[in-house]
Design a protein around this motif. Structure first.
Motif, mmCIF file in Angstrom:
data_model
loop_
_atom_site.group_PDB
_atom_site.id
_atom_site.type_symbol
_atom_site.label_atom_id
_atom_site.label_comp_id
_atom_site.label_asym_id
_atom_site.label_seq_id
_atom_site.Cartn_x
_atom_site.Cartn_y
_atom_site.Cartn_z
ATOM 1 N N VAL A 175 93.823 108.296 -61.941
ATOM 2 C CA VAL A 175 95.005 108.043 -61.116
ATOM 3 C C VAL A 175 95.966 107.028 -61.718
ATOM 4 O O VAL A 175 97.173 107.141 -61.537
ATOM 5 C CB VAL A 175 94.675 107.597 -59.669
ATOM 6 N N SER A 182 98.140 115.275 -51.620
ATOM 7 C CA SER A 182 98.716 113.926 -51.523
ATOM 8 C C SER A 182 99.746 113.716 -52.623
ATOM 9 O O SER A 182 100.797 113.120 -52.404
ATOM 10 C CB SER A 182 97.644 112.849 -51.660
ATOM 11 N N LEU A 183 99.429 114.234 -53.787
ATOM 12 C CA LEU A 183 100.356 114.123 -54.914
ATOM 13 C C LEU A 183 101.618 114.918 -54.603
ATOM 14 O O LEU A 183 102.737 114.450 -54.810
ATOM 15 C CB LEU A 183 99.669 114.649 -56.177
ATOM 16 N N SER A 206 91.218 118.000 -44.737
ATOM 17 C CA SER A 206 90.084 117.793 -45.638
ATOM 18 C C SER A 206 90.318 116.706 -46.682
ATOM 19 O O SER A 206 89.386 116.319 -47.381
ATOM 20 C CB SER A 206 89.770 119.083 -46.395
ATOM 21 N N ILE A 207 91.548 116.236 -46.819
ATOM 22 C CA ILE A 207 91.853 115.305 -47.910
ATOM 23 C C ILE A 207 91.298 113.914 -47.617
ATOM 24 O O ILE A 207 91.563 113.368 -46.550
ATOM 25 C CB ILE A 207 93.373 115.186 -48.103
ATOM 26 N N PRO A 208 90.528 113.343 -48.542
ATOM 27 C CA PRO A 208 90.109 111.954 -48.335
ATOM 28 C C PRO A 208 91.305 111.027 -48.559
ATOM 29 O O PRO A 208 91.982 111.137 -49.573
ATOM 30 C CB PRO A 208 89.052 111.722 -49.427
ATOM 31 N N VAL A 209 91.588 110.165 -47.612
ATOM 32 C CA VAL A 209 92.774 109.311 -47.706
ATOM 33 C C VAL A 209 92.370 107.841 -47.702
ATOM 34 O O VAL A 209 91.214 107.506 -47.446
ATOM 35 C CB VAL A 209 93.752 109.567 -46.546
ATOM 36 N N ILE A 210 93.327 106.957 -47.975
ATOM 37 C CA ILE A 210 92.978 105.551 -48.117
ATOM 38 C C ILE A 210 93.633 104.646 -47.087
ATOM 39 O O ILE A 210 93.565 103.436 -47.199
ATOM 40 C CB ILE A 210 93.277 105.036 -49.540
ATOM 41 N N SER A 211 94.302 105.184 -46.078
ATOM 42 C CA SER A 211 94.865 104.299 -45.051
ATOM 43 C C SER A 211 94.870 104.985 -43.696
ATOM 44 O O SER A 211 94.820 106.204 -43.601
ATOM 45 C CB SER A 211 96.292 103.886 -45.425
ATOM 46 N N ASP A 212 94.941 104.171 -42.644
ATOM 47 C CA ASP A 212 94.949 104.719 -41.284
ATOM 48 C C ASP A 212 96.222 105.503 -41.023
ATOM 49 O O ASP A 212 96.236 106.470 -40.272
ATOM 50 C CB ASP A 212 94.830 103.583 -40.258
ATOM 51 N N GLU A 213 97.294 105.057 -41.662
ATOM 52 C CA GLU A 213 98.577 105.728 -41.502
ATOM 53 C C GLU A 213 98.469 107.197 -41.935
ATOM 54 O O GLU A 213 98.983 108.101 -41.282
ATOM 55 C CB GLU A 213 99.599 104.998 -42.372
ATOM 56 N N GLU A 214 97.738 107.411 -43.058
ATOM 57 C CA GLU A 214 97.554 108.777 -43.542
ATOM 58 C C GLU A 214 96.603 109.546 -42.638
ATOM 59 O O GLU A 214 96.788 110.725 -42.376
ATOM 60 C CB GLU A 214 96.989 108.759 -44.961
ATOM 61 N N GLU A 215 95.579 108.820 -42.169
ATOM 62 C CA GLU A 215 94.587 109.451 -41.298
ATOM 63 C C GLU A 215 95.280 110.062 -40.080
ATOM 64 O O GLU A 215 94.907 111.139 -39.617
ATOM 65 C CB GLU A 215 93.580 108.379 -40.856
ATOM 66 N N LEU A 255 98.036 111.454 -39.923
ATOM 67 C CA LEU A 255 98.772 112.680 -40.244
ATOM 68 C C LEU A 255 97.880 113.912 -40.276
ATOM 69 O O LEU A 255 98.360 115.036 -40.307
ATOM 70 C CB LEU A 255 99.443 112.539 -41.618
ATOM 71 N N LYS A 256 96.578 113.673 -40.295
ATOM 72 C CA LYS A 256 95.672 114.819 -40.397
ATOM 73 C C LYS A 256 95.624 115.560 -39.069
ATOM 74 O O LYS A 256 95.431 114.937 -38.029
ATOM 75 C CB LYS A 256 94.270 114.335 -40.744
#
Lengths: 329, 333
Positions: free
Chosen positions: A187, A216-217, A257-266, A268-269
């Motif tokens: 990355v 994500s990209l 299914s995407i592993p994310v690194i913040s609650d903000e992204e979580e 969006l799932k």
């Protein structure tokens, strides 16, 4: 689907079938790309997303002229691309491959690699001009001049990919196909290459067809996103709308299914879109929608009838029976 | 020393304790000094993430725990790996065999390479049942039951049918599930998963991670999850160790790493990761990992670090507490 008059590339009902022998006397095919239509506007970055085996690379290779379509057509600036492409078309459509380790000739120096497209497309160039151009290209991708004399094996993976990008830029193309250019890289290196690609796109007014499996990209680079599943497009939408309001059940499953690194992204799932089932074999596909076996919302109709693309919003098309009445549920 | 002496963790007994481990590979021009001061501990029922980029020594660490690096290929100039109070590096062959067959199991990145293509799934799994210390003698029927139960545990419908399949008849996700089934078939206390989802598509990866997580929780196993993705570690683990160039640069409870990363490398890694919420990608980390033949004498991250000073060049930082329970090896926090 709407047609865009500013389209640099127009893919119409493209089909790519590969014969794989006969069964009970019937010829069998892998339908790698099946009836795909997609317009790409000048200066746009279109992201093509799909899992392995979805046909995304086959589609890219067909645009680059490495496969002959079984059916349908590809129009570049209004001209249909036939069996034989002129040098001018080859010059303006370039491709960057996934693995720079195997797309650069290990026996050549970077200088030789970057010179080859120049020799073919600008034969009138003198040796000094070519050398100047090679330096210029290396500057564009932020590699030092001294790299001209290095071999691909002696530089890092990220640097190799930059050299491959420089090679694609050598002919001043207008459309570049990027086939997972960073998926083999870490990355920290990916960030650098992506930012460079975005800068080059702005500076040189390029159009990108960006292929990846990394959503994500995609979110951070593409203006428009197209989802491919089993050789067919399932959803096409502007990136913002695509990630805020994914409509197709497959898209929702992918995003959740995407592993994310913040609650903000979580946040969006999509909820209740947990992954289940597996991508079926592209040979002998079941009738109906290709996704119905994995879909939680599948009905009897999905098992018998393949849905068609329908608009559900501004530039947002979905191929799913849930949206057949035109309602943007 | 006995494991009871180590200060108590929430989850109880500490089962793995790696202390200042240095591991050098023998290469033709001397040594590749790969692992440099790895300190890591895992308690019963704890899920630990080992995160880092290509070539940072994650897999080497895992292999050294199982003692599966061929002996002539490496030296350990310093450090200990205590498993339940006994040093793995000083165990004899019999004790080591005991640990491998009855205590620790491992899942590899590439399921296609981990399974033998010329034996059926059932044959391979029966072997595990037979040779594990818990296989209970020569009772074939009992072994078969163990195998079928394990296949059922990884949510594969119709285990009787899968039992007679060759690995090439299964998809990548199914193969990885079989590998998980093999790893959980007999009672183990520690599972090491080396990027189990990396070779799979994202939807399949999510399924595999879910199964793994459920099984580890249900059996109260400890898990070491090796991954290059901070997102995967965030979803699956309680605490995270970030590795760079053979050094553990930061360790903290998982949520802490994301809330308040302390080491410049972790901060750079988080900044470089593309976000689903958009906003573009910030700059990456310039340069590449050092040559292990002659690593920088000071901090191994110093050549790529934006905060580096004179001290970083000369001296290697040892882990310091940034907050309680949150350590980072950096002079400039």
């Amino acid at each position: 689907m709407q047609t865009d008059p500013a389209a640099i590339l127009r893919i119409k009902n493209l089909k790519l079938y590969f014969p794989i022998g006969r069964k009970h006397g019937e010829p069998q095919y892998v339908k790698a790309v099946d009836d795909v239509s997609l317009d790409i506007a000048k200066g746009e970055i279109v992201g093509l997303v799909g899992e392995s085996g979805s046909g995304k690379s086959t589609l890219a290779y067909a645009v680059a002229g490495m496969f002959q379509p079984t059916g349908g057509s590809i129009l570049y600036e209004g001209r249909e691309l036939g069996k034989k492409r002129g040098l001018d078309i080859k010059k303006s459509i370039q491709i960057v491959f996934q693995d720079p380790g195997s797309s650069l000739n290990p026996q050549h120096t970077i200088q030789q690699i970057l010179e080859l497209p120049l020799k073919i497309h600008q034969p009138q160039m003198t040796k000094q001009d070519r050398e100047r151009r090679v330096k210029e290209l290396l500057n564009m991708v932020e590699l030092p001049d001294s790299y001209r004399f290095k071999s691909p094996a002696s530089i890092g993976g990220g640097e190799k990919q930059m050299a491959a990008i420089a090679r694609a830029l050598a002919t001043d193309p207008r459309l570049i196909i990027l086939d997972e250019p960073t998926s083999a890289l870490d990355v920290s290196i990916q960030a650098k290459i992506i930012n460079m690609l975005l800068k080059l796109q702005q500076q040189n007014h390029l159009t990108y067809l960006f292929i990846t499996h990394d959503l994500s990209l995609m979110r951070n680079i593409a203006g428009r996103v197209a989802i491919l599943y089993l050789g067919k497009l399932d959803e096409v939408a502007p990136a913002e709308d695509f990630f805020r309001h994914p409509r197709h059940p497959y898209t929702q499953m992918l995003i959740s299914s995407i592993p994310v690194i913040s609650d903000e992204e979580e946040a969006l799932k999509p909820a209740r879109a947990e992954s289940q089932g597996e991508i079926p074999s592209p040979v002998n596909l079941p009738p109906g929608c290709g996704f119905h076996q994995r879909c939680r919302q599948a009905t009897g109709r999905c098992r018998s009838e393949d849905p068609v693309m329908r608009p559900v919003g501004e530039g947002h098309d979905v191929r799913c029976h849930l949206f057949d009445d035109g309602a943007g549920a | 020393m006995s494991s009871g002496e180590v200060n108590g963790e929430v989850n109880g007994e500490r089962i793995l304790d790696i202390r200042n481990l240095k591991l050098w590979y023998k290469v033709y021009k001397g040594y590749a000094r790969v692992l440099n001061d790895v300190t890591l501990s895992v308690s019963r029922g704890e899920k630990v993430g080992l995160v880092g980029e290509t070539g940072c020594g994650k897999t080497t660490t895992a292999k050294s725990i199982l003692g599966i690096i061929p002996e002539h290929q490496y030296v350990v100039p310093e450090g200990e790996i205590y498993y339940k109070g006994k040093d793995i590096l000083r165990m004899n062959a019999k004790e080591l065999g005991q640990v491998r067959s009855g205590e620790i199991s491992m899942i590899y990145q590439e399921p296609a390479a981990a399974l033998n293509p010329v034996f059926t799934v059932g044959q391979q799994m029966m072997d595990v049942a037979r040779y594990s210390s818990q296989g209970a003698g020569k009772n074939r029927k009992r072994h078969r039951e163990m195998v079928l139960d394990a296949i059922r545990d990884v949510f594969i419908p119709d285990p009787e049918r899968i039992f007679h399949f060759y690995p090439n008849q299964l998809s990548g996700g199914m193969k990885q599930r079989i590998c998980i089934a093999m790893a959980i078939m007999t009672r183990r206390d520690l599972m090491i998963a080396d990027e189990p989802g990396t070779a799979l598509d994202v939807t399949i990866q999510a399924q595999v991670h879910k199964i793994l997580n459920e099984l580890v929780n249900r059996r109260h196993m400890a898990l070491i999850m090796i991954t290059h993705s901070l997102g995967v570690a965030r979803e699956l683990t309680d605490s995270i160790y970030v590795m760079y160039a053979g050094t553990v640069v930061e360790s903290a409870p998982s949520a802490e790493i994301f809330r308040r990363p302390a080491h410049p490398y972790t901060i750079g890694l988080l900044a470089a990761a593309p976000r689903l919420s958009g906003g573009g990608i910030q700059s990456g980390i310039y340069g590449s990992i050092p040559d292990y033949g002659s690593p920088p004498p000071g901090c191994r991250f110093e050549p790529r670090c934006s905060r580096a000073g004179a001290r970083c060049k000369a001296e290697a930082p040892s882990p310091r507490e940034a907050e309680p329970g949150h350590q980072a090896a950096c002079f400039n926090m």
